[in-house]
Design a protein around this motif. Structure first.
Motif, PDB file in Angstrom:
ATOM      1  N   CYS A 116      15.588 -39.350  -7.198  1.00 56.95           N
ATOM      2  CA  CYS A 116      15.929 -39.244  -8.615  1.00 56.95           C
ATOM      3  C   CYS A 116      16.011 -40.640  -9.235  1.00 56.95           C
ATOM      4  N   GLY A 175       9.614 -32.468 -18.968  1.00 53.86           N
ATOM      5  CA  GLY A 175       9.762 -31.476 -17.906  1.00 53.86           C
ATOM      6  C   GLY A 175      10.731 -31.843 -16.798  1.00 53.86           C
ATOM      7  N   PHE A 176      11.549 -32.865 -17.019  1.00 52.46           N
ATOM      8  CA  PHE A 176      12.499 -33.286 -15.996  1.00 52.46           C
ATOM      9  C   PHE A 176      13.895 -32.784 -16.314  1.00 52.46           C
ATOM     10  N   ASN A 177      14.659 -32.506 -15.267  1.00 51.90           N
ATOM     11  CA  ASN A 177      16.062 -32.159 -15.428  1.00 51.90           C
ATOM     12  C   ASN A 177      16.838 -33.458 -15.633  1.00 51.90           C
ATOM     13  N   CYS A 178      17.784 -33.441 -16.528  1.00 54.40           N
ATOM     14  CA  CYS A 178      18.521 -34.661 -16.826  1.00 54.40           C
ATOM     15  C   CYS A 178      19.980 -34.312 -17.096  1.00 54.40           C
ATOM     16  N   ILE A 179      20.878 -35.081 -16.502  1.00 55.74           N
ATOM     17  CA  ILE A 179      22.305 -34.906 -16.760  1.00 55.74           C
ATOM     18  C   ILE A 179      22.880 -36.242 -17.212  1.00 55.74           C
ATOM     19  N   GLU A 180      23.999 -36.158 -17.918  1.00 55.34           N
ATOM     20  CA  GLU A 180      24.672 -37.378 -18.371  1.00 55.34           C
ATOM     21  C   GLU A 180      26.014 -37.468 -17.677  1.00 55.34           C
ATOM     22  N   ILE A 212      17.612 -38.614 -22.601  1.00 49.66           N
ATOM     23  CA  ILE A 212      17.740 -37.236 -22.124  1.00 49.66           C
ATOM     24  C   ILE A 212      16.718 -36.336 -22.809  1.00 49.66           C
ATOM     25  N   ASP A 213      16.569 -36.478 -24.119  1.00 45.04           N
ATOM     26  CA  ASP A 213      15.609 -35.679 -24.874  1.00 45.04           C
ATOM     27  C   ASP A 213      14.183 -35.913 -24.369  1.00 45.04           C
ATOM     28  N   LEU A 238      23.110 -35.214  -6.155  1.00 46.55           N
ATOM     29  CA  LEU A 238      21.872 -35.204  -6.939  1.00 46.55           C
ATOM     30  C   LEU A 238      20.684 -34.801  -6.072  1.00 46.55           C
ATOM     31  N   ARG A 276      13.679 -34.421 -20.783  1.00 40.58           N
ATOM     32  CA  ARG A 276      13.567 -32.955 -20.819  1.00 40.58           C
ATOM     33  C   ARG A 276      12.230 -32.513 -21.402  1.00 40.58           C
ATOM     34  N   LYS A 277      11.766 -33.194 -22.453  1.00 42.19           N
ATOM     35  CA  LYS A 277      10.460 -32.861 -23.042  1.00 42.19           C
ATOM     36  C   LYS A 277       9.328 -33.095 -22.056  1.00 42.19           C
TER      37      LYS A 277
END
Length: 85
Positions: free
Chosen positions: A50, A17-22, A10-11, A46, A14-15
């Motif tokens: 993706c 530039g992507f959206n991420c959910i768990e 996830i980190d 979603l 996001r770094k």
């Protein structure tokens, strides 16, 4: 180690530039149908295309089955990466 793997993924996403959910699937394989329906509903919400990272092969199989149920195409709409066993 699965939690650490998820947090790192996830980190990094996001770094980049992507959206991420768990999504934490707490249902057991014994509740396959209930899990399948729950995951299918989540997948339909979603943004497409993706990618999904699954923490083991059983979860990957469940995601594939849920995609089929939701009529989502792999790999055109959903891409799956599985780690572990």
């Amino acid at each position: 180690h699965s939690k650490a793997r998820a947090e790192t993924f996830i980190d990094m996403a996001r770094k980049a530039g992507f959206n991420c959910i768990e999504y934490d699937n707490t249902l057991s394989p014994a509740d396959w149908t209930a899990s399948l329906l729950t995951i299918a509903e989540k997948l339909k919400k979603l943004p497409l295309p993706c990618g999904i990272m699954a923490f083991n092969d059983l979860t990957s199989r469940m995601i594939i089955d849920a995609c089929n149920y939701a009529k989502l195409r792999i790999p055109e709409q959903i891409q799956i990466v599985s780690v572990g066993q």
